[in-house]
Design an enzyme around this catalytic site. Structure first.
Site, PDB file in Angstrom:
ATOM      1  N   GLU A   1       0.834  -1.210   0.000  1.00 39.63           N
ATOM      2  CA  GLU A   1       0.000   0.000   0.000  1.00 39.63           C
ATOM      3  C   GLU A   1       0.863   1.253   0.000  1.00 39.63           C
ATOM      4  O   GLU A   1       1.665   1.459   0.918  1.00 39.63           O
ATOM      5  CB  GLU A   1      -0.904   0.032   1.231  1.00 39.63           C
TER       6      GLU A   1
ATOM      7  N   GLN B   1      -9.402   1.419  -0.079  1.00 40.46           N
ATOM      8  CA  GLN B   1      -9.785   2.012   1.198  1.00 40.46           C
ATOM      9  C   GLN B   1     -10.143   3.474   0.967  1.00 40.46           C
ATOM     10  O   GLN B   1      -9.664   4.103   0.008  1.00 40.46           O
ATOM     11  CB  GLN B   1      -8.656   1.899   2.231  1.00 40.46           C
TER      12      GLN B   1
ATOM     13  N   ASP C   1      -5.495   2.932  -1.475  1.00 42.01           N
ATOM     14  CA  ASP C   1      -6.189   3.786  -0.512  1.00 42.01           C
ATOM     15  C   ASP C   1      -6.378   5.157  -1.159  1.00 42.01           C
ATOM     16  O   ASP C   1      -5.406   5.874  -1.417  1.00 42.01           O
ATOM     17  CB  ASP C   1      -5.368   3.881   0.774  1.00 42.01           C
TER      18      ASP C   1
ATOM     19  N   GLU D   1     -11.709   3.066   6.240  1.00 39.12           N
ATOM     20  CA  GLU D   1     -10.613   3.275   7.181  1.00 39.12           C
ATOM     21  C   GLU D   1     -10.528   4.766   7.527  1.00 39.12           C
ATOM     22  O   GLU D   1      -9.652   5.476   7.075  1.00 39.12           O
ATOM     23  CB  GLU D   1      -9.290   2.784   6.578  1.00 39.12           C
TER      24      GLU D   1
END
Length: 274
Positions: free
Chosen positions: A143, A206, A178, A246
């Site tokens: 990530e 995310q 993300d 998140e």
């Protein structure tokens, strides 16, 4: 609409961790993710999942010593044995929780060392981890994380993450995209979804509002539009993953703070993918 997973490390902070599973199910989530499961017996976590009809879709591998500012071990020279031990521990938990994917944080670039110097360590660790995970039928995720939240973090950009995946060459090594981190570092989020999702290298998304990392209906990103983009591209390329929520609820750790803040999700068209 995409499918959403509750991140239990950030949501429902007013509750003890083990009580967050029930709260997430009550609010309509069918899946959960969180940072680290290692403080709990995997049998207890599996029981909470089963009791509430939830799927575990993601967690992180052991990060090293978090209290001493470790943020992953994968890029750190001299700690390869510790990284490998953590991979095996994470795979044991994944088996107990029937979790298909594990994110291994890259770690911080050591002071006084250039990023390029530690990249070979990162690549070799990921190659080994992906091979071990493949034996168990699991995916390994990496990530990109912004350097405002985690200064000196090794991996920050989508193009770098995809370059790493291509260099490792393991089919079960994927990118965790993300959108919060992507917006802070790069922007142009919709076009990056269109570029990278069809490659088959993105396994998980995310979200959080930018810049405060609260609910996705607050901030500079138009999440309903981005969800439509994900749906559109998914229909073309067959992606069928999850979007992890998140974020830190804007009301904080107060009673029903997370639940009250889910108005954004309740307002979305209720036409989830199968």
């Amino acid at each position: 609409m995409p499918r959403f997973a509750a991140n239990l490390s950030m949501l429902y902070a007013e509750l003890d961790f083990l009580d967050r599973f029930e709260a997430a199910a009550r609010d309509g989530f069918h899946a959960v993710e969180y940072l680290f499961p290692y403080a709990y017996d995997p049998r207890e976590l599996a029981a909470r999942l089963a009791a509430n009809g939830l799927r575990q879709v993601l967690f992180n591998g052991p990060p090293g010593d978090w209290q001493r500012d470790d943020r992953g071990l994968a890029c750190l020279p001299g700690r390869e044995a510790e990284f490998r031990e953590g991979v095996h521990k994470a795979l044991d938990y994944a088996a107990a929780l029937d979790c298909p994917r594990i994110h291994f944080m890259a770690g911080l670039v050591p002071q006084g060392i250039e990023r390029e110097t530690v990249q070979p360590v990162y690549i070799e660790n990921l190659r080994w981890a992906a091979a071990e995970a493949a034996k168990a039928g699991r995916e390994v995720l990496i990530e990109p994380i912004n350097t405002r939240d985690i200064p000196r973090f090794f991996l920050n950009r989508q193009d770098h993450a995809h370059e790493i995946v291509e260099r490792v060459g393991a089919p079960n090594l994927k990118v965790q995209m993300d959108l919060y981190h992507c917006q802070i570092v790069e922007g142009d989020v919709a076009m990056k979804i269109r570029k990278y999702l069809p490659t088959g290298r993105v396994s998980h998304f995310q979200i959080a509002g930018v810049p405060e990392r609260h609910e996705p209906d607050l901030g500079e990103l138009n999440h309903p539009y981005l969800f439509d983009v994900i749906d559109e591209v998914s229909a073309q390329c067959g992606w069928d993953g999850w979007i992890g929520c998140e974020y830190r609820p804007r009301r904080g750790a107060v009673a029903n703070g997370t639940s009250d803040g889910l108005a954004w999700m309740r307002a979305l068209p209720r036409t989830p993918r199968p």
